[in-house]
Motif scaffolding. Structure first.
Motif, short mmCIF file in Angstrom:
data_model
loop_
_atom_site.label_atom_id
_atom_site.label_comp_id
_atom_site.label_asym_id
_atom_site.label_seq_id
_atom_site.Cartn_x
_atom_site.Cartn_y
_atom_site.Cartn_z
N MET A 196 0.84 -1.21 0.00
CA MET A 196 0.00 0.00 0.00
C MET A 196 0.88 1.26 0.00
O MET A 196 0.56 2.24 -0.67
CB MET A 196 -0.96 -0.03 1.19
CG MET A 196 -2.00 -1.14 1.07
SD MET A 196 -3.41 -0.98 2.18
CE MET A 196 -2.67 -1.42 3.73
N THR A 197 2.00 1.19 0.73
CA THR A 197 2.92 2.32 0.77
C THR A 197 3.53 2.56 -0.61
O THR A 197 3.52 3.69 -1.13
CB THR A 197 4.04 2.06 1.79
OG1 THR A 197 3.44 1.82 3.07
CG2 THR A 197 5.00 3.24 1.88
N ASN A 199 2.43 1.58 -3.47
CA ASN A 199 1.41 1.99 -4.45
C ASN A 199 1.20 3.50 -4.41
O ASN A 199 1.05 4.14 -5.45
CB ASN A 199 0.09 1.25 -4.19
CG ASN A 199 0.12 -0.17 -4.72
OD1 ASN A 199 0.99 -0.53 -5.51
ND2 ASN A 199 -0.82 -0.98 -4.30
N GLN A 200 1.20 4.07 -3.20
CA GLN A 200 1.02 5.52 -3.11
C GLN A 200 2.27 6.28 -3.55
O GLN A 200 2.16 7.37 -4.11
CB GLN A 200 0.63 5.93 -1.69
CG GLN A 200 -0.83 5.62 -1.37
CD GLN A 200 -1.34 6.44 -0.18
OE1 GLN A 200 -0.76 7.44 0.21
NE2 GLN A 200 -2.45 5.99 0.39
N ALA A 248 -5.13 -5.48 -1.01
CA ALA A 248 -4.21 -4.38 -0.64
C ALA A 248 -4.20 -3.30 -1.72
O ALA A 248 -4.15 -2.10 -1.41
CB ALA A 248 -2.81 -4.93 -0.41
N THR A 249 -4.25 -3.72 -2.97
CA THR A 249 -4.26 -2.75 -4.06
C THR A 249 -5.55 -1.94 -4.04
O THR A 249 -5.55 -0.72 -4.17
CB THR A 249 -4.10 -3.47 -5.41
OG1 THR A 249 -2.88 -4.22 -5.38
CG2 THR A 249 -4.05 -2.48 -6.57
N SER A 252 -5.38 0.63 -1.35
CA SER A 252 -4.22 1.53 -1.36
C SER A 252 -4.56 3.02 -1.43
O SER A 252 -3.92 3.83 -0.77
CB SER A 252 -3.28 1.16 -2.51
OG SER A 252 -2.65 -0.06 -2.24
N ALA A 255 -5.27 4.20 2.17
CA ALA A 255 -4.38 3.79 3.27
C ALA A 255 -3.61 4.99 3.81
O ALA A 255 -3.31 5.93 3.08
CB ALA A 255 -3.41 2.73 2.76
#
Ligand SMILES: [Fe+2]
Ligand SMILES: [Fe+2]
Length: 278
Positions: A196-197, A199-200, A248-249, A252, A255
Motif C-alpha cells: 500500500m505504501t 502503491n502511493q 491491498a491494491t 491503497s 491507506a
C-alpha cells in the motif's frame, strides 16, 4: 560507522521458474544500503516464439544478459515486450535488441515519443501494441492489460493465456527486508503495508481516484484468474497470495502510509559518509 553504506553486499538470485517455460529474472537495489531492498525484475517466456518481458537496469546489464541467455539463445528470441519506458524497464532494451537479431520490440507510439533518440531500434523492428490487445506468439496468446497502479501513461501489463501468469509492471510492488524469490517469504503484514505504501509512492494520483472507478481496474485483474502474478518490483506472487494482493491494491488509495525519506534522512546519510571519510 556503517561500512555497508560504501560496500553493500548483493545477493545473487538465479532465475526463478514461475510456471511452464516462464522464468523471473532477478535484480534488486538497496540491499545493505537502506532498511529495505526493492526488486528490479524482468521475465522470460520460453515458448515457440520466445519472449523477453522488460529489461531491468543498465547497471545490471552483464547479469541480465547472462540470465536471459542461460534460458534462450539470443538468435531464438522473437519478441521483447516493454511494459513502459522507465529506466528500470528499458535499461537493456537496446543491448538486447542488438544481441538478438531476430527480435521485434513490442512498444507503443507514446513510448517511442517519450524515449526519442534513446530508443536505438528501427521502426522496422518495432510493433506497437496498446491496452487490451492480443499478441499471438506461436504456441500461446498474450493479452495486454494495464495494471491498476502505474507511473507512466504508456504502461501495459501482459497476461499469458496459456499459463495464467500476469506481468504487472509496476503494480503489486513491495519492499523486501532481504531479497527473496516469493512473497510467501515476506511477513504477510509487512508485505501488505509495504504494498500500500509503494502503491502511493509510485502513483500518488490513486488517492484522487473515484473508489468505484479505481476498483474496476482491480476487478479487471481479478477477472483474469491469474495463476501467478510477477512484476518488476515484487517477488513472485502465488495463487494463495493473489487475493490479498488484490485487496491491498484496492485499499491503497485510502491507506495511511509513512512519508518517503526526506531531507533529514539524506542529512543522516551524509553525516555517516563524512564520518566514514574522516
Ligand atoms: Fe515505472
Ligand atoms: Fe518500475
Amino acid at each position: 560507522m556503517d561500512a555497508t553504506l560504501t560496500t553493500p553486499a548483493k545477493t545473487r538470485l538465479e532465475p526463478t521458474k514461475i510456471s511452464n517455460e516462464t522464468y523471473l529474472i532477478h535484480d534488486h537495489a538497496g540491499e545493505g544500503q537502506g532498511p529495505v531492498a526493492v526488486a528490479l525484475n524482468s521475465m522470460v517466456i520460453r515458448g515457440a516464439e520466445p519472449v523477453v518481458v522488460d529489461t531491468g537496469m543498465a547497471e545490471n546489464r552483464e547479469q541480465f544478459l547472462a540470465d536471459v541467455f542461460s534460458l534462450v539463445e539470443p538468435k531464438d528470441i522473437r519478441w521483447l515486450f516493454i511494459s513502459h519506458d522507465d529506466v528500470d524497464h528499458t535499461g537493456n532494451l537496446n543491448a538486447l535488441m542488438e544481441a538478438a537479431p531476430n527480435a521485434t520490440v513490442i512498444v507503443n507510439w507514446f513510448m517511442t515519443e517519450r524515449m526519442g533518440a534513446s530508443l536505438e531500434v528501427s521502426p522496422l523492428r518495432q510493433r506497437w501494441v496498446g491496452d487490451g490487445e492480443l499478441i499471438d506468439v506461436g504456441d500461446r496468446k498474450l493479452l495486454t492489460i494495464r495494471p491498476p497502479v502505474f507511473d507512466a501513461g504508456t504502461t501495459r501489463g501482459v497476461f499469458d493465456t496459456s499459463t495464467g501468469v500476469y506481468w504487472a509492471s509496476d503494480s503489486f510492488a513491495a519492499p523486501m527486508i532481504t531479497p527473496v524469490r516469493n512473497v510467501a517469504d515476506i511477513d504477510a503484514e509487512f508485505w501488505n503495508e509495504g504494498m500500500m505504501t509503494f502503491n502511493q509512492y509510485v502513483a500518488p494520483w490513486i488517492t484522487l481516484t473515484d473508489e468505484a472507478k479505481f476498483g474496476a481496474t482491480v476487478d479487471r485483474i481479478e477477472a483474469l484468474g491469474a495463476s501467478y502474478i510477477a512484476g518488476c518490483h515484487t517477488p513472485v506472487i502465488g495463487r494463495d497470495r493473489i487475493d490479498q494482493a488484490l485487496i491491498a491494491t484496492r485499499r491503497s488509495p485510502f491507506a495511511s502510509v509513512q512519508p518517503p525519506p526526506d531531507q533529514a534522512v539524506l542529512e543522516q546519510i551524509q553525516r555517516t559518509l563524512l564520518a566514514e571519510a574522516a
